[in-house]
Design a protein around this motif. Sequence first.
Motif, PDB file in Angstrom:
ATOM      1  N   CYS A   1     -14.374   1.319  13.858  1.00  0.00           N
ATOM      2  CA  CYS A   1     -13.571   0.649  12.639  1.00  0.00           C
ATOM      3  C   CYS A   1     -12.756   1.971  11.910  1.00  0.00           C
ATOM      4  N   VAL A   2     -12.636   2.894  12.435  1.00  0.00           N
ATOM      5  CA  VAL A   2     -11.769   3.830  11.847  1.00  0.00           C
ATOM      6  C   VAL A   2     -10.394   3.451  11.708  1.00  0.00           C
ATOM      7  N   SER A   3      -9.922   2.599  12.207  1.00  0.00           N
ATOM      8  CA  SER A   3      -8.339   2.308  11.737  1.00  0.00           C
ATOM      9  C   SER A   3      -8.243   1.180  10.729  1.00  0.00           C
ATOM     10  N   LEU A   4      -9.522   0.693  10.429  1.00  0.00           N
ATOM     11  CA  LEU A   4      -9.631  -0.373   9.306  1.00  0.00           C
ATOM     12  C   LEU A   4     -10.033   0.199   7.938  1.00  0.00           C
ATOM     13  N   GLY A   5     -10.410   1.533   8.090  1.00  0.00           N
ATOM     14  CA  GLY A   5     -10.792   2.174   6.749  1.00  0.00           C
ATOM     15  C   GLY A   5     -10.254   3.471   6.582  1.00  0.00           C
ATOM     16  N   VAL A   6     -11.004   4.355   5.840  1.00  0.00           N
ATOM     17  CA  VAL A   6     -10.688   5.787   6.089  1.00  0.00           C
ATOM     18  C   VAL A   6     -11.705   6.753   6.387  1.00  0.00           C
TER      19      VAL A   6
ATOM     20  N   GLU B   1      -5.352   7.561   9.633  1.00  0.00           N
ATOM     21  CA  GLU B   1      -6.332   6.475  10.364  1.00  0.00           C
ATOM     22  C   GLU B   1      -5.572   5.528  10.973  1.00  0.00           C
ATOM     23  N   GLY B   2      -4.526   5.138  10.420  1.00  0.00           N
ATOM     24  CA  GLY B   2      -3.759   3.781  10.965  1.00  0.00           C
ATOM     25  C   GLY B   2      -2.517   4.515  11.885  1.00  0.00           C
ATOM     26  N   GLU B   3      -2.806   5.502  12.482  1.00  0.00           N
ATOM     27  CA  GLU B   3      -1.597   5.862  13.311  1.00  0.00           C
ATOM     28  C   GLU B   3      -1.174   4.930  14.372  1.00  0.00           C
TER      29      GLU B   3
ATOM     30  N   ASP C   1       1.057  -3.420  11.627  1.00  0.00           N
ATOM     31  CA  ASP C   1       1.382  -4.285  10.240  1.00  0.00           C
ATOM     32  C   ASP C   1       2.113  -3.128   9.422  1.00  0.00           C
ATOM     33  N   ASP C   2       2.660  -4.085   8.165  1.00  0.00           N
ATOM     34  CA  ASP C   2       3.105  -3.163   7.466  1.00  0.00           C
ATOM     35  C   ASP C   2       2.474  -2.719   6.272  1.00  0.00           C
ATOM     36  N   CYS C   3       1.042  -2.773   6.312  1.00  0.00           N
ATOM     37  CA  CYS C   3       0.304  -1.977   5.383  1.00  0.00           C
ATOM     38  C   CYS C   3       0.207  -0.870   5.418  1.00  0.00           C
ATOM     39  N   ALA C   4       0.766   0.088   4.601  1.00  0.00           N
ATOM     40  CA  ALA C   4       0.714   1.495   4.491  1.00  0.00           C
ATOM     41  C   ALA C   4       0.693   1.901   3.210  1.00  0.00           C
ATOM     42  N   THR C   5       0.029   3.071   3.102  1.00  0.00           N
ATOM     43  CA  THR C   5       0.027   3.791   1.790  1.00  0.00           C
ATOM     44  C   THR C   5       1.450   4.575   1.501  1.00  0.00           C
ATOM     45  N   SER C   6       1.628   4.942   0.141  1.00  0.00           N
ATOM     46  CA  SER C   6       2.645   5.383  -0.234  1.00  0.00           C
ATOM     47  C   SER C   6       2.608   6.668  -1.077  1.00  0.00           C
ATOM     48  N   GLY C   7       3.109   7.745  -0.779  1.00  0.00           N
ATOM     49  CA  GLY C   7       2.939   8.907  -1.706  1.00  0.00           C
ATOM     50  C   GLY C   7       1.554   9.529  -1.591  1.00  0.00           C
ATOM     51  N   LEU C   8       0.901   9.436  -0.361  1.00  0.00           N
ATOM     52  CA  LEU C   8      -0.401   9.832  -0.067  1.00  0.00           C
ATOM     53  C   LEU C   8      -0.462  10.931   1.107  1.00  0.00           C
ATOM     54  N   ALA C   9      -1.197  11.849   1.086  1.00  0.00           N
ATOM     55  CA  ALA C   9      -1.066  13.027   2.084  1.00  0.00           C
ATOM     56  C   ALA C   9      -2.800  13.206   2.590  1.00  0.00           C
ATOM     57  N   PRO C  10      -2.992  13.014   3.806  1.00  0.00           N
ATOM     58  CA  PRO C  10      -2.154  12.257   4.803  1.00  0.00           C
ATOM     59  C   PRO C  10      -2.029  10.972   4.664  1.00  0.00           C
ATOM     60  N   ALA C  11      -0.773  10.285   4.971  1.00  0.00           N
ATOM     61  CA  ALA C  11      -0.443   8.854   4.807  1.00  0.00           C
ATOM     62  C   ALA C  11      -1.372   8.044   5.696  1.00  0.00           C
ATOM     63  N   LYS C  12      -1.710   6.841   5.412  1.00  0.00           N
ATOM     64  CA  LYS C  12      -2.227   5.720   6.575  1.00  0.00           C
ATOM     65  C   LYS C  12      -1.129   4.975   6.680  1.00  0.00           C
ATOM     66  N   THR C  13      -0.694   4.806   7.879  1.00  0.00           N
ATOM     67  CA  THR C  13       0.609   4.258   8.078  1.00  0.00           C
ATOM     68  C   THR C  13       0.469   2.636   8.426  1.00  0.00           C
ATOM     69  N   HIS C  14      -0.820   2.396   9.004  1.00  0.00           N
ATOM     70  CA  HIS C  14      -0.884   0.831   9.053  1.00  0.00           C
ATOM     71  C   HIS C  14      -2.159   0.415   8.626  1.00  0.00           C
ATOM     72  N   TRP C  15      -2.397  -0.804   8.449  1.00  0.00           N
ATOM     73  CA  TRP C  15      -3.579  -1.472   8.067  1.00  0.00           C
ATOM     74  C   TRP C  15      -4.302  -0.936   6.819  1.00  0.00           C
ATOM     75  N   ALA C  16      -3.494  -0.183   5.876  1.00  0.00           N
ATOM     76  CA  ALA C  16      -4.006   0.334   4.894  1.00  0.00           C
ATOM     77  C   ALA C  16      -4.481  -0.869   3.822  1.00  0.00           C
ATOM     78  N   ARG C  17      -5.493  -1.103   3.524  1.00  0.00           N
ATOM     79  CA  ARG C  17      -6.102  -1.938   2.393  1.00  0.00           C
ATOM     80  C   ARG C  17      -7.022  -1.267   1.558  1.00  0.00           C
ATOM     81  N   PRO C  18      -6.967  -1.523   0.321  1.00  0.00           N
ATOM     82  CA  PRO C  18      -7.855  -0.807  -0.628  1.00  0.00           C
ATOM     83  C   PRO C  18      -9.427  -1.029  -0.075  1.00  0.00           C
TER      84      PRO C  18
END
Lengths: 399, 467
Positions: free
Chosen positions: B260-265, B277-279, B362-379
């Motif tokens: 489930c790593v890529s689905l969360g943090v 996590e969404g690399e 997909d296009d769910c990514a974080t913005s301005g966060l380090a490290p970023a999550k580049t896909h599947w980023a949902r709150p």
Amino acid sequence: MQQLEALTREASALAGGGYPVIPILSANEAEVGRQMQICNACRYCEGFCAVFPAMTRRLEFGKADIHYLANLCHSCGACLHACQYAPPHEFAVNVPQAMARVRIDTYAEYAWPGALGSLYKRNGLTLVLATALALVLFLVLTMAARGTLFPGPLAGNFYAIFPHNMLALMFGVVFGFAVLALGIGVARFWREVSPASETGRSQEPSLRRDATVEVVTDVLRLKYLDGGHGEGCNNADDRFTLWRRRFHHFTFYGFMLCFAATSVATLYHYLLDLHAPYPLTSLPVILGTSGGIGLVIGPVGLLWLNLRRDPAHGDLAQRPMDRGFIALLLLISLTGLALLVWRDTGAMALLLAIHLGVVMALFLTLPYGKFAHGIFRSAALLKNAIEKRQPNRLQLGSE
Amino acid sequence: MVDVLVIGGGNAALCAALMAREAGASVLVVEASPREWRGGNSQHTRNLRCMHDAPQDVLIDAYPEEEYWQDLLKVTGGITDEHLARLTIRASSTCRDWMRRHGVHFQPPLSGALHVARTNAFFMGGGKALVNAYFRSAEKLGVQVRYDTPVVSVELDGDRFVAVRTTKGERIEAKSCVLAAGGFESNREWLREAWGQNERGEWPSDNFLIRGTRFNEGMLLKHMIDAGADSIGDPTQAHMVAIDARAPLYDGGICTRIDCVSLGVVVNREGQRFYDEGEDFWPKCYAIWGRLVAQQPGQIGYSIIDQKAIGRFMPPVFPGTTANTLAELARKLGLPEQAFVKTVEDYNAACRPGSFDHTALDDCATSGLAPAKTHWARPINTAPFYGYTLKPGVTFTYLGLKVNDRAAVHFGGRPSPNLFVAGEMMAGNVLGKGYTAGVGMAIGTAFGRIAGTQAAAAARKVEHATA
């Protein structure tokens, strides 16, 4: 601990009312649940049989799922030999064994009348008593009818000893009861494992027909003893063998031919007014003889395999039931064939009494013994055939 | 005296034994484990990465040599021998019929592995079924097998193999020998020595779990390196996955993975995120997470998801820790509450709206966060919340013996005439770091078969020389 919690929840639910009652798992069921959780995270065995694809449609395993999967398992042993988590691994995964233990519990649990379900638990005693009583019954009836067990040659005329209508009534009643008891038992099982919303009532008739056709073919071919790759199942070790499937086929089709022989004879009797004894070249005798031979080869083979079976397969505690059933089938075919051979001699009356005795024992124990496995498994296969035609609500992700 | 001695009982060893036997040699296999644990790490494997130019039996589309090579180049970061890698890749396209002849069954990939239908051929029943088939075939062909026979040393005459010595002190001679006894991942002291002590004073490897066999102690590998065989690879490089911290110390295998790593943090012990996590899709990047977690304090990580993720990843073997609030989850996991809640809230705030699709990049990514999550980023905002504790799980190590395309062991750059090596003991030639599914079995099969053929030929030469 989990069981204790479930118990507590159920108690408070009963006291408070209004809360759904959570079915408590028995130790055997909990063990299947535990193993399925491991299997569901591994899934290497998906190709072997229907159990594992059915498992992957679930994330957790309730009582109904466990009962369903346990009866879907054909105890072929392939997953045990392929399992990286089989004993001595600490996960101690042995799916055929865990499933077998639940399976017999389900036969007992759904049995009708309920009280007789306990006969499964003491199946050795059940078989012995049924056989002894049935044999005594027919020996006594023979004595009562003729005053001797050796009334001399009667030219194969069975009805000279037992009037046809008496036999028809006795066996009709007992067989009718067996069908009724098994029917009610399997219906109870079906209701539990297939909630109304999932049995496909809303499905297209064509899908339901496809599912039914698939089940009938799978049952008749005994598909799930093919190992998933056509080389058969396991018996003594990790080698695959088709002989379990073949001997099952001899047994099943032998039984069906004998059944057909009886049915044809009944039709001859009532419709055509043709009465036994029938000549050797008549349809009932040909059917019965070939069936009887099948029912010798099949059970002898199954017994031979059973004696060599890896002790890790299935539940050792059930071997007396398995072997008892095999032995009973074998006795039926051997006594039936003996009766055919010596029906014109003075031994006929005795042979007939013995044959009818063991057949009666089988009929009496039909709903409370190994025979049930075919019925419950077929029902589980039907659920599977319907279920796999429904969309999977899980989306576990793929690339 | 036996012609070919094969040391080990996994895929590579059995491929070598079968090939040598098919070439007419008498073969003895000595396996360190008892029979019920035979098969080394191969018993935990599931598939073989196969090159193919068109759809073939269980494989769909095409997976040409060049693409396979590029995939390998990418995961290894160039730490690979192109000649040997291409040899492995080509061999993977032609070995399946041979495998089938020895009883291995392939199946179309089913529910849990659809994403690899193109690149990987799946063994029906998994690696233990494959190992069983090979052992059955070997025994049928007259290969002798001895279990419970670990080998500690090799007797050499210069660069020529003479005999081995077992832990019981027995000396076994043969005309040629194939070493296929695995890596050293279950040797805790060696792992400790390789990984050393970090800047926090920790011995990271003390917190590693071994996903594979407990019998890969690396005794023979160590002996060979000490005896002057040329080695290759970094002892800290290994196939390392972040697995459930409750997994058994050895033989946890596939089911201890946390998908489930890529689905969360993922946070560390301090409640901080440390990698995207969404690399990529989990099957493509899962093998980097073992090292990532190994570099964190206490070599521990926590995969955090919420209710929305349930039913979208492979079911874990152990239930997760659940809570109705993030703070409660932090307490239950023993994480610093404030730091953890802040990490998740910062992440939640950085999630940009998009169309979530866990089956696509997909296009769910974080913005301005380090490290970023580049896909599947949902709150992460829907109770119940779930937490899974992660530890590094080592499958196999990459330090091995240097080989050429004849699988020969080298001493000072010179190939031995009758000592060969296959499987994990030389996988590092092709796989200097990283991993991609099914490539371990591809290397083991390719070099096992080469080593077996070469060993049989070498044994014949010895015969001619002495005749």
